[in-house]
Write a protein that holds these residues in place. Sequence first.
Motif, PDB file in Angstrom:
ATOM      1  N   TRP A 126      10.168   1.866  -8.601  1.00  0.00           N
ATOM      2  CA  TRP A 126      10.691   1.412  -7.311  1.00  0.00           C
ATOM      3  C   TRP A 126      10.230   2.287  -6.154  1.00  0.00           C
ATOM      4  O   TRP A 126      10.217   1.848  -5.003  1.00  0.00           O
ATOM      5  CB  TRP A 126      12.222   1.397  -7.329  1.00  0.00           C
ATOM      6  N   VAL A 127       9.847   3.534  -6.435  1.00  0.00           N
ATOM      7  CA  VAL A 127       9.583   4.500  -5.373  1.00  0.00           C
ATOM      8  C   VAL A 127       8.314   4.171  -4.604  1.00  0.00           C
ATOM      9  O   VAL A 127       8.267   4.291  -3.368  1.00  0.00           O
ATOM     10  CB  VAL A 127       9.479   5.929  -5.967  1.00  0.00           C
ATOM     11  N   MET A 128       7.260   3.759  -5.311  1.00  0.00           N
ATOM     12  CA  MET A 128       5.936   3.787  -4.718  1.00  0.00           C
ATOM     13  C   MET A 128       5.474   2.527  -3.978  1.00  0.00           C
ATOM     14  O   MET A 128       4.721   2.656  -2.998  1.00  0.00           O
ATOM     15  CB  MET A 128       4.906   4.156  -5.792  1.00  0.00           C
ATOM     16  N   PRO A 129       5.826   1.304  -4.378  1.00  0.00           N
ATOM     17  CA  PRO A 129       5.205   0.142  -3.713  1.00  0.00           C
ATOM     18  C   PRO A 129       5.309   0.139  -2.197  1.00  0.00           C
ATOM     19  O   PRO A 129       4.284   0.068  -1.503  1.00  0.00           O
ATOM     20  CB  PRO A 129       5.926  -1.039  -4.357  1.00  0.00           C
ATOM     21  N   ALA A 130       6.509   0.199  -1.640  1.00  0.00           N
ATOM     22  CA  ALA A 130       6.616   0.168  -0.183  1.00  0.00           C
ATOM     23  C   ALA A 130       6.061   1.437   0.450  1.00  0.00           C
ATOM     24  O   ALA A 130       5.498   1.405   1.547  1.00  0.00           O
ATOM     25  CB  ALA A 130       8.068  -0.040   0.246  1.00  0.00           C
ATOM     26  N   ASN A 131       6.181   2.567  -0.243  1.00  0.00           N
ATOM     27  CA  ASN A 131       5.618   3.819   0.257  1.00  0.00           C
ATOM     28  C   ASN A 131       4.097   3.766   0.314  1.00  0.00           C
ATOM     29  O   ASN A 131       3.490   4.140   1.323  1.00  0.00           O
ATOM     30  CB  ASN A 131       6.042   4.988  -0.643  1.00  0.00           C
ATOM     31  N   VAL A 132       3.473   3.339  -0.772  1.00  0.00           N
ATOM     32  CA  VAL A 132       2.019   3.404  -0.897  1.00  0.00           C
ATOM     33  C   VAL A 132       1.368   2.134  -0.362  1.00  0.00           C
ATOM     34  O   VAL A 132       0.509   2.174   0.526  1.00  0.00           O
ATOM     35  CB  VAL A 132       1.617   3.654  -2.364  1.00  0.00           C
ATOM     36  N   ILE A 133       1.766   0.989  -0.902  1.00  0.00           N
ATOM     37  CA  ILE A 133       1.140  -0.275  -0.513  1.00  0.00           C
ATOM     38  C   ILE A 133       1.455  -0.616   0.940  1.00  0.00           C
ATOM     39  O   ILE A 133       0.597  -1.103   1.675  1.00  0.00           O
ATOM     40  CB  ILE A 133       1.594  -1.385  -1.472  1.00  0.00           C
ATOM     41  N   GLY A 134       2.675  -0.328   1.367  1.00  0.00           N
ATOM     42  CA  GLY A 134       3.076  -0.642   2.726  1.00  0.00           C
ATOM     43  C   GLY A 134       2.767   0.456   3.717  1.00  0.00           C
ATOM     44  O   GLY A 134       1.877   0.327   4.557  1.00  0.00           O
ATOM     45  N   MET A 135       3.461   1.581   3.616  1.00  0.00           N
ATOM     46  CA  MET A 135       3.341   2.644   4.602  1.00  0.00           C
ATOM     47  C   MET A 135       1.959   3.298   4.586  1.00  0.00           C
ATOM     48  O   MET A 135       1.302   3.441   5.610  1.00  0.00           O
ATOM     49  CB  MET A 135       4.417   3.704   4.343  1.00  0.00           C
ATOM     50  N   SER A 136       1.491   3.700   3.416  1.00  0.00           N
ATOM     51  CA  SER A 136       0.271   4.483   3.318  1.00  0.00           C
ATOM     52  C   SER A 136      -0.989   3.642   3.468  1.00  0.00           C
ATOM     53  O   SER A 136      -1.902   4.018   4.201  1.00  0.00           O
ATOM     54  CB  SER A 136       0.241   5.226   1.975  1.00  0.00           C
ATOM     55  N   GLN A 137      -1.052   2.488   2.788  1.00  0.00           N
ATOM     56  CA  GLN A 137      -2.304   1.719   2.741  1.00  0.00           C
ATOM     57  C   GLN A 137      -2.307   0.477   3.624  1.00  0.00           C
ATOM     58  O   GLN A 137      -3.319  -0.221   3.692  1.00  0.00           O
ATOM     59  CB  GLN A 137      -2.605   1.339   1.289  1.00  0.00           C
ATOM     60  N   HIS A 138      -1.202   0.171   4.272  1.00  0.00           N
ATOM     61  CA  HIS A 138      -1.121  -0.988   5.172  1.00  0.00           C
ATOM     62  C   HIS A 138      -1.586  -2.266   4.479  1.00  0.00           C
ATOM     63  O   HIS A 138      -2.103  -3.196   5.106  1.00  0.00           O
ATOM     64  CB  HIS A 138      -1.943  -0.744   6.439  1.00  0.00           C
ATOM     65  N   ALA A 139      -1.411  -2.316   3.166  1.00  0.00           N
ATOM     66  CA  ALA A 139      -1.904  -3.462   2.397  1.00  0.00           C
ATOM     67  C   ALA A 139      -0.993  -4.674   2.515  1.00  0.00           C
ATOM     68  O   ALA A 139      -1.379  -5.771   2.095  1.00  0.00           O
ATOM     69  CB  ALA A 139      -2.053  -3.068   0.922  1.00  0.00           C
ATOM     70  N   ASP A 140       0.198  -4.495   3.082  1.00  0.00           N
ATOM     71  CA  ASP A 140       1.122  -5.619   3.238  1.00  0.00           C
ATOM     72  C   ASP A 140       0.977  -6.299   4.598  1.00  0.00           C
ATOM     73  O   ASP A 140       1.772  -7.181   4.950  1.00  0.00           O
ATOM     74  CB  ASP A 140       2.565  -5.166   3.025  1.00  0.00           C
ATOM     75  N   GLY A 141      -0.015  -5.888   5.381  1.00  0.00           N
ATOM     76  CA  GLY A 141      -0.249  -6.517   6.666  1.00  0.00           C
ATOM     77  C   GLY A 141       0.736  -6.143   7.750  1.00  0.00           C
ATOM     78  O   GLY A 141       0.798  -6.817   8.788  1.00  0.00           O
ATOM     79  N   GLY A 142       1.530  -5.102   7.528  1.00  0.00           N
ATOM     80  CA  GLY A 142       2.430  -4.631   8.576  1.00  0.00           C
ATOM     81  C   GLY A 142       3.893  -4.898   8.342  1.00  0.00           C
ATOM     82  O   GLY A 142       4.694  -4.760   9.269  1.00  0.00           O
ATOM     83  N   LYS A 143       4.291  -5.255   7.120  1.00  0.00           N
ATOM     84  CA  LYS A 143       5.709  -5.474   6.854  1.00  0.00           C
ATOM     85  C   LYS A 143       6.505  -4.172   6.962  1.00  0.00           C
ATOM     86  O   LYS A 143       7.655  -4.168   7.391  1.00  0.00           O
ATOM     87  CB  LYS A 143       5.900  -6.077   5.462  1.00  0.00           C
ATOM     88  N   VAL A 144       5.899  -3.071   6.538  1.00  0.00           N
ATOM     89  CA  VAL A 144       6.593  -1.784   6.534  1.00  0.00           C
ATOM     90  C   VAL A 144       6.192  -0.921   7.729  1.00  0.00           C
ATOM     91  O   VAL A 144       7.042  -0.342   8.399  1.00  0.00           O
ATOM     92  CB  VAL A 144       6.331  -1.023   5.221  1.00  0.00           C
TER      93      VAL A 144
END
Length: 501
Positions: free
Chosen positions: A399-417
């Motif tokens: 649970w720790v990493m997806p929003a941290n890494v995919i969202g915050m760090s890599q901007h892979a979610d297109g800006g959701k985070v």
Amino acid sequence: MTEGIPDNTPLWLFADQLGPRVYGGEHAHRPVLLVEAESALRRRRCHRQKLHLVLSALRHAHADLGDRATLIRAGTYTEALRRYGRPVLVHEPTSHAAERFVHRLRNEGLVADVLPTPTFALHRSEFRHWAGKRQRFRMEDFYREQRRRFGVLMDGPESDRVPVGGRWNFDTDNREPPPRGRTALDVPPPYRPVEDDIDARVRRDIDDMGVETIGVDGPRLFPVTPAEAQKALHLFIAHRLPVFGQYEDAMMSADWAMAHSLLSVPLNLGVLHPLEAVHAAEQAYRDGAAPLAAVEGFIRQILGWREYMWQLYWHFGPEYADSNHLQAHTELPSWWTDLDADAVQAECLRQALAGVRDRGWAHHIQRLMVLGNHALQRGYRPAELSDWFASAFVDGFAWVMPANVIGMSQHADGGKVATKPYTSGGAYINRMSNHCGQCPFDPKKRLGPDACPFTAGYWAFTHRHADLLAGNMRTARAVSSMKRLTDLEAVLEQERHREAF
């Protein structure tokens, strides 16, 4: 009591649910089941010290609970539950895969009921109500609601409470570079647990199992029991919190821990409840023992960011892990996945990777602005990167990493985070660390054999995503600056063929 469930139904604890908030209170009378499943230990190539921490936490919980607890070692969880022979209660697990597994066990009659997670401040149902139909989220909005809900750092009458100090956020006061001329902060060292016979046996068992791991073995650096967690918390609050805020974003080569709390492991194992840490920090401010900016910054990390990452993990769902808005498809290099810090020349990157190799830990700026920054510039696959963070870090769980890494760090979610990609050149690292003076690369140079890979990589990233960045008011200036570079084509050609980092 749990309605319709026999009073003597045992409670099965996962390895990240090992605190008294889980097995105490209304469940204090129940027998407890603990399981070491070899299949879980072999599922991924994890850091050696992470496996040690998880097994040590399980076995210390067994010892602390005494006759109340049964510890079963088995090939799989299902095998252990069938051997145990009684239906069990379990709290909501902390990953999508584990949740699906638990519900299957319930259908098979091995699990009697699934209870709400007690190891976070906010229940998942309450977040769903707060989130409503939002498509984009701001952590600041969530954080303020958390402060109001739990009455943390608030003043005034109940009907008209305001944030202490007249501000919700003191982040601008917590961005000091490391003190020049010093190699370490002048603070007492963090709490260091004393290893015992359980730790020694865990170390031998990991060797005997032949589990493939990464990183090096080493003395246990983090608490794994409620008693150890309390000692670590009290030492941090009394001696390290006052300095924490000022330098929380700084990096120092000779001081890996600086004034950070190092409480993420006990928090994520469930042996320390987040509100315990939050209330202890607030009390230090009320007692005049720590400045408001430091206390607010620490509380924001726990009651704000950590809770936010947990809730977004469930809100976004399992498909979020496949997000790849920037179309990043580069495989992680072997020197990265094997934690071969000696193969790295850039001092900031070498230091961060060595910290993961030697301790399974690096602080949040090293994660975001060194490791994450490098990965973003080089286009590493977000899902693969998220899995690496979860496996290589001792505080990493699903649970720790997806929003941290995919969202915050890599901007892979297109800006959701995050409202913009978090990337920078060497100037930021030079300002916030003492690494660059020991580095063969020059943070001021973007072209040539001694060009900083972060500085050159920043312009290559900006060029690759110019259309996206130009449409964002927070990054449009970077595109304008890039267009004025007279050596841009040479920088891009250099970065296409760069082999040394």
